[in-house]
Design a protein around this motif. Sequence first.
Motif, short mmCIF file in Angstrom:
data_model
loop_
_atom_site.label_atom_id
_atom_site.label_comp_id
_atom_site.label_asym_id
_atom_site.label_seq_id
_atom_site.Cartn_x
_atom_site.Cartn_y
_atom_site.Cartn_z
N VAL A 185 0.83 -1.21 0.00
CA VAL A 185 0.00 0.00 0.00
C VAL A 185 0.86 1.26 0.00
O VAL A 185 0.60 2.22 -0.75
CB VAL A 185 -0.95 0.00 1.23
CG1 VAL A 185 -1.60 1.37 1.40
CG2 VAL A 185 -2.02 -1.07 1.07
N SER A 186 1.91 1.27 0.83
CA SER A 186 2.76 2.46 0.92
C SER A 186 3.62 2.64 -0.33
O SER A 186 3.80 3.77 -0.80
CB SER A 186 3.65 2.37 2.16
OG SER A 186 4.54 1.27 2.07
N GLN A 187 4.15 1.55 -0.87
CA GLN A 187 5.02 1.65 -2.04
C GLN A 187 4.26 2.09 -3.29
O GLN A 187 4.76 2.86 -4.10
CB GLN A 187 5.70 0.30 -2.30
CG GLN A 187 6.72 -0.11 -1.25
CD GLN A 187 7.91 0.83 -1.20
OE1 GLN A 187 8.60 1.04 -2.19
NE2 GLN A 187 8.15 1.42 -0.04
N PHE A 188 3.03 1.61 -3.44
CA PHE A 188 2.23 1.96 -4.61
C PHE A 188 1.28 3.14 -4.35
O PHE A 188 0.53 3.53 -5.24
CB PHE A 188 1.41 0.75 -5.07
CG PHE A 188 2.22 -0.31 -5.77
CD1 PHE A 188 2.81 -0.07 -7.00
CD2 PHE A 188 2.42 -1.54 -5.17
CE1 PHE A 188 3.55 -1.04 -7.64
CE2 PHE A 188 3.16 -2.53 -5.79
CZ PHE A 188 3.74 -2.28 -7.04
N LYS A 189 1.32 3.67 -3.09
CA LYS A 189 0.46 4.80 -2.74
C LYS A 189 -1.00 4.51 -3.10
O LYS A 189 -1.67 5.30 -3.78
CB LYS A 189 0.95 6.08 -3.42
CG LYS A 189 2.37 6.48 -3.01
CD LYS A 189 2.77 7.77 -3.63
CE LYS A 189 4.17 8.24 -3.26
NZ LYS A 189 4.93 7.52 -2.29
N MET A 190 -1.50 3.39 -2.65
CA MET A 190 -2.84 2.93 -2.99
C MET A 190 -3.91 3.65 -2.16
O MET A 190 -3.78 3.74 -0.94
CB MET A 190 -2.95 1.42 -2.79
CG MET A 190 -1.99 0.62 -3.66
SD MET A 190 -1.92 -1.14 -3.23
CE MET A 190 -3.57 -1.67 -3.63
N PRO A 191 -4.95 4.16 -2.77
CA PRO A 191 -6.03 4.82 -2.02
C PRO A 191 -7.01 3.81 -1.43
O PRO A 191 -7.18 2.70 -1.95
CB PRO A 191 -6.72 5.66 -3.11
CG PRO A 191 -6.52 4.86 -4.35
CD PRO A 191 -5.16 4.24 -4.23
N ALA A 235 9.41 -9.97 3.74
CA ALA A 235 10.07 -9.74 2.45
C ALA A 235 10.04 -10.99 1.57
O ALA A 235 10.08 -10.89 0.33
CB ALA A 235 11.51 -9.30 2.67
N ARG A 236 9.93 -12.16 2.19
CA ARG A 236 9.90 -13.42 1.42
C ARG A 236 8.61 -13.58 0.64
O ARG A 236 8.49 -14.44 -0.23
CB ARG A 236 10.11 -14.60 2.36
CG ARG A 236 11.45 -14.58 3.09
CD ARG A 236 11.54 -15.68 4.13
NE ARG A 236 11.48 -17.00 3.54
CZ ARG A 236 11.46 -18.13 4.25
NH1 ARG A 236 11.45 -18.07 5.58
NH2 ARG A 236 11.42 -19.30 3.64
N ILE A 237 7.62 -12.75 0.95
CA ILE A 237 6.33 -12.82 0.25
C ILE A 237 6.39 -12.08 -1.09
O ILE A 237 5.71 -12.45 -2.05
CB ILE A 237 5.23 -12.20 1.14
CG1 ILE A 237 4.95 -13.11 2.34
CG2 ILE A 237 3.96 -11.93 0.34
CD1 ILE A 237 4.00 -12.52 3.36
N ILE A 238 7.23 -11.06 -1.16
CA ILE A 238 7.24 -10.16 -2.33
C ILE A 238 7.52 -10.89 -3.64
O ILE A 238 6.81 -10.70 -4.64
CB ILE A 238 8.28 -9.03 -2.12
CG1 ILE A 238 8.02 -8.28 -0.81
CG2 ILE A 238 8.26 -8.08 -3.31
CD1 ILE A 238 6.67 -7.64 -0.71
N SER A 257 4.86 -11.45 -6.94
CA SER A 257 5.16 -10.82 -8.24
C SER A 257 5.11 -11.82 -9.38
O SER A 257 4.88 -11.43 -10.54
CB SER A 257 6.54 -10.15 -8.19
OG SER A 257 7.58 -11.11 -8.11
N LYS A 258 5.32 -13.10 -9.09
CA LYS A 258 5.26 -14.12 -10.13
C LYS A 258 3.82 -14.46 -10.51
O LYS A 258 3.55 -14.96 -11.60
CB LYS A 258 5.99 -15.39 -9.67
CG LYS A 258 7.49 -15.23 -9.53
CD LYS A 258 8.13 -16.55 -9.09
CE LYS A 258 9.66 -16.47 -9.08
NZ LYS A 258 10.18 -15.52 -8.10
N LYS A 295 5.34 -5.61 -8.65
CA LYS A 295 6.67 -5.89 -8.11
C LYS A 295 7.21 -4.67 -7.39
O LYS A 295 7.17 -3.56 -7.92
CB LYS A 295 7.62 -6.30 -9.24
CG LYS A 295 9.08 -6.43 -8.85
CD LYS A 295 9.32 -7.57 -7.87
CE LYS A 295 10.80 -7.75 -7.61
NZ LYS A 295 11.08 -8.77 -6.58
N VAL A 296 7.70 -4.86 -6.17
CA VAL A 296 8.33 -3.79 -5.42
C VAL A 296 9.69 -4.25 -4.92
O VAL A 296 9.97 -5.44 -4.82
CB VAL A 296 7.46 -3.33 -4.22
CG1 VAL A 296 6.17 -2.72 -4.69
CG2 VAL A 296 7.19 -4.50 -3.28
#
Length: 242
Positions: free
Chosen positions: A37-43, A195-198, A202-203, A209-210
Motif C-alpha cells: 500500500v505504501s510503495q504503490f500509494k494505494m487509495p 520480504a519473502r512474500i514479495i 510478483s510471479k 513488483k516492489v
Amino acid sequence: MEIKTVRYSDMELDSPAAIIGFPSSGLVSSIAANYYVSQFKMPVIAGLYGPDMPPYCFVYEGASYPPVRLYGYKGKEKRGKKGKDVIICLSEYAPKPEQCYDMVHAICTYLRSMGVKEVICLEGIPRIGDMEAVVCGSGPGSRDMEKKTKLKIMESGMVRGTTGVMLYSGPQFGFDVMAIVVPGNQNIPDPGSAARIIGPVSKVVPGFKVDESALLKEADEINKRLEEQTVQEPIENTQIYG
C-alpha cells in the motif's frame, strides 16, 4: 457478527487480483500488505466495520477509516499489458475464531462485486526449526497459481483464521484462492520474513513488483537491536536451568 461495508471510491478495476493480509505470526502478512500500500500509494476504496470489531479508526492521508480497509491499484493503467489491477484487504486486528466466517463472507461479497477472480492470502506461522515458505490453494485455477510462485506446495496440513476459512469458502464465490504461508518470529515483528512474500506474489500478479530492500534493512536493524540487548542484559536477570 454484523459487518457493514462502506465504499469510499468508485474506482473502476478490470478483473483485479485480491491480496489479503490480516495479522499473523511475526505480523508478516500485515507488514507485507501495508508495504504494498505504501510503495504503490494505494487509495482506500472501501472499509468494513461492525459493533464486534475493536473501537478504533485508522488515519491514512488525513482521513479516518474503519479497522478493515480495502485499497485499489490500477496496474493496467500504469503498466499497460504487463500490469494487473489489484485490491488489497488488510487490518491491524485478527478476528476471533467465531468472527472469521462472517468476516470472510463480507470480504468475498465485496470482492465479487469488484470482479475479482483470484485471491492471494498472506499468512505467517510460528517458525520452528528450519522451516520454509509453502503455498496451498483451492479452486480450479489455484494449482497454476501455486506453481508460478516456485514455492513448495503444501499437500497436507492445517491453515487457521481468515486464511483457512477463505481457502474453502472462496471457490463458492467463484474465486481461485492461494495462500502463501511464511514462517515468522512469534515474539516480534518480522519484516525479514515479510520480504519473502514479495517475490512469489510478483510471479502470480503481473507487474506488481516492489523492491523489498527496505524490509530487509528494517529486519537487520531489529536483529542488531536484539543482539545489543542480549549483550547488555545483566547476568542476574537471566535464568539458568539444569
